[in-house]
Design an enzyme around this catalytic site. Structure first.
Site, short mmCIF file in Angstrom:
data_model
loop_
_atom_site.label_atom_id
_atom_site.label_comp_id
_atom_site.label_asym_id
_atom_site.label_seq_id
_atom_site.Cartn_x
_atom_site.Cartn_y
_atom_site.Cartn_z
N LYS A 3 2.99 4.52 -1.28
CA LYS A 3 2.90 5.45 -2.42
C LYS A 3 4.09 6.39 -2.30
CE LYS A 3 -1.73 4.71 -1.31
NZ LYS A 3 -2.43 4.65 -0.01
N HIS A 45 0.80 -1.22 0.00
CA HIS A 45 0.00 0.00 0.00
C HIS A 45 0.83 1.28 0.00
CE1 HIS A 45 -3.71 2.33 1.31
NE2 HIS A 45 -4.18 1.50 0.39
N ASP A 70 16.87 9.50 -8.01
CA ASP A 70 18.32 9.49 -7.85
C ASP A 70 18.75 9.18 -6.41
OD1 ASP A 70 18.54 10.17 -10.53
OD2 ASP A 70 18.68 12.32 -10.14
#
Length: 220
Positions: free
Chosen positions: A162, A160, A167
């Site tokens: 996000k 779940h 870099d």
């Protein structure tokens, strides 16, 4: 005890109390000065930004074109910076690596940004939820067809997270799912930061999940 001695003792206690109070005040001032100094010593230009959604629907074609600006005939507004355009710019700023850990990924413009980064030769890795990778409109298959490695966990729980790492130095994280609804309809947020103490744990978490998911099936 003679009255004179008692008087001196009371004065001594009083001066000791005053000295302690002054010492406490001095320590407080020193602590405040140290905090200000540390803030000034923080690397100049450290990026910290918060993006809120839903984002205004505008044309973002100019972000993907390397050609000189030319008139666009689409009916959307042109030119204004939005939360989506800022997010796209951050994603496309990757020059060496882009690591994505995204629960649901169906937004076409964000997919275009990732594909553009991949086309520049940047190493892109994607971790996603096994159930949402297969839903209608998911862009995970598009990414894999372009040669981008995508992994999912074979466990029964949802992946779940996000967040994205640009870099290994720039963190994009928040409540936003990379979907059309998330970007255009929901009240969501994305925190953008280069603070090392915040970025480092996410780098470690991505590597941990990447190795664990490597033992499961690749997303098809």
């Amino acid at each position: 005890m003679p009255a004179k001695g008692l008087k001196y003792k009371k004065m001594s206690v009083l001066w000791t109390a005053r000295a302690l109070c002054l010492g406490a005040v001095a320590l407080s001032l020193v602590a405040e000065l140290l905090v200000r100094l540390l803030r000034r010593l923080r690397p100049a230009g450290t990026l910290n930004e918060v993006l809120f959604f839903p984002s205004e629907v505008v044309c973002v074609q100019h972000l993907f074109s390397s050609l000189p600006a030319c008139p666009c005939i689409c009916p959307l507004r042109h030119g204004p910076e939005t939360s989506l355009s800022r997010l796209l710019r951050h994603v496309m700023s990757a020059s060496s690596s882009l690591d994505l850990c995204i629960f649901a990924f169906s937004n076409a413009n964000l997919c275009r940004a990732v594909l553009a980064v991949h086309a520049k030769g940047v190493t892109v890795r994607v971790l996603t939820d096994k159930d949402y990778a297969a839903i209608t409109g998911s862009q995970i298959g598009v990414l894999r067809k372009a040669g981008i490695c995508a992994r999912c966990d074979s466990s029964s729980v949802h992946m779940h997270h996000k967040f994205a790492l640009v870099d290994g130095r720039l963190l994009l994280t928040g409540s936003l799912n990379w979907t059309l609804t998330g970007v255009q309809s929901n009240m969501e947020n994305v925190l953008v930061t280069e603070e090392p103490d915040l970025v480092r744990p996410f780098v470690e978490e991505f590597h941990r999940l990447w190795e664990r998911c490597g033992r499961g099936p690749l997303v098809k």
